[in-house]
Motif scaffolding. Structure first.
Motif: not given
Length: 374
Positions: A1-21
């Motif tokens: 798995t791409s390390s850059k992609a993991k970073f991007v998806f972490s950002l996206l999950r925070i954007i989608a649900n910052s209360a559980n991140s």
């Protein structure tokens, strides 16, 4: 798995649900160089705030107010929170594809940091990041009002589909490559466990400083010291790999790694069974092969090229013209890279898209034919 992609998806999950991140915030803090001690302090404070509440893990709130005992690097944490807050606003006011493009291409160093590095590894990283943006366009073709949360669900379904498809493609007469963890629950007539070498089984133990809440630690606290328990777990992992075999098991290790002058030893777990003297083990030492003159370093490019061709065909067949054009542009880059062994000098402007001269006449002719039969 791409390390850059993991970073991007972490950002996206925070954007989608910052209360559980909390997990993804931890990854982002690590990515931006926040010390493990400060991350532990942030997580401890978040756990305290969330202890008697059910409205989230409070990690985002903690990096917002930074009201944490003994917390240093406050300015850096504040900048990270400001960046995440801007991304949340960005996602609310823009389509998913625009949000992803800005996060990947302009608002972070995810893409810019590797844009001018023409190694094959970073070329593939850039391709993965471009595919993420393309997936957003694909989703918007289905759902024009999609959110970041919808995009995460969409990608999860794509990944599940790929896994299910890959499992069905192997057949009986095929070689399957996987990690030990991925092989759990599976069995094969013949199994090769490779690189059973020193510093690989077990890996080097590194002491980690992090906080585990008491209510989570109950019943799982190891009975031995952390380094001892780590080696036991490594032995269990090797055991899982070995017990996937039904008929024959091969354990291999190199006596020397390419480009390394130092010799290499077998894993202590292999040494413990004394393979050279053990009657139950067929021990064979294979002499090193002569260095091959033909390099296979660009095999990965052919794999990537094949994937792009497949994507372009599938996208055209499903009417995803924009995505198909992007895939063909990627193919032009791949061809240039294969010829020049670099991307420097590639001019996308030379990738002209020109329709056939007689397409207008053919289309008009089709309309005329339809009128005859109407």
């Amino acid at each position: 798995t791409s390390s850059k992609a993991k970073f991007v998806f972490s950002l996206l999950r925070i954007i989608a649900n910052s209360a559980n991140s909390v997990v993804d915030i931890t990854r982002i803090l690590q990515e931006y160089g926040i010390s493990e001690q400060n991350i532990s302090r942030i997580n401890l404070e978040a756990a305290k705030r969330a202890k008697y509440k059910d409205d989230g893990d409070h990690a985002f709130d903690v990096i917002s107010d930074q009201n944490v005992p003994d917390l240093s690097e406050k300015n850096k944490v504040k900048e990270i929170h400001s960046m995440l807050s801007q991304f949340i606003v960005l996602a609310k006011n823009n389509p998913v594809s625009t949000t992803l493009y800005k996060i990947i291409r302009t608002e972070t160093n995810v893409y810019k940091g590797i844009a001018n590095d023409n190694t094959i590894e970073n070329y593939i990283e850039r391709s993965v990041l471009s595919d993420i943006i393309s997936s957003a366009y694909d989703l918007e073709a289905i759902n024009s009002s999609a959110t970041i949360g919808d995009f995460l669900d969409f990608v999860e379904q794509l990944v599940k589909f790929d896994v299910e498809t890959d499992r069905g493609l192997g057949g009986e007469d095929a070689v399957q490559v996987s990690t030990v963890h991925q092989s759990k629950g599976l069995e094969f007539k013949v199994v090769f466990v490779v690189d059973v070498a020193a510093r690989k089984f077990p890996l080097k133990y590194t002491e980690k400083q992090f906080y585990v809440p008491d209510d989570l630690a109950k019943g799982v606290k190891p009975s031995a010291a952390p380094d001892v328990e780590f080696k036991r777990e490594e032995r269990r992992i090797l055991y899982v790999g070995m017990t996937r075999a039904i008929d024959r098991l091969f354990l291999t290790y190199p006596t020397q790694y390419e480009g390394n002058k130092r010799g290499n030893k077998a894993s202590k777990y292999l040494i413990d069974v004394k393979p050279e003297q053990n009657a139950s083990v067929d021990f064979t030492k294979i002499p090193a092969l002569a260095a091959q003159s033909v390099s296979t370093s660009f095999d990965a490019i052919e794999i990537l090229k094949s994937q792009k061709v497949t994507n372009a065909i599938a996208q055209m067949q499903s009417g995803q013209v924009q995505s198909a054009i992007e895939s063909m542009m990627d193919l032009a880059k791949i061809k240039y890279f294969q010829e020049k062994k670099k991307l420097e000098g590639f001019d996308l402007g030379k990738f002209a898209i020109k329709s056939s001269d007689d397409i207008e006449g053919l289309l008009n002719g089709t309309i005329s034919e339809r009128k005859k039969f109407s």
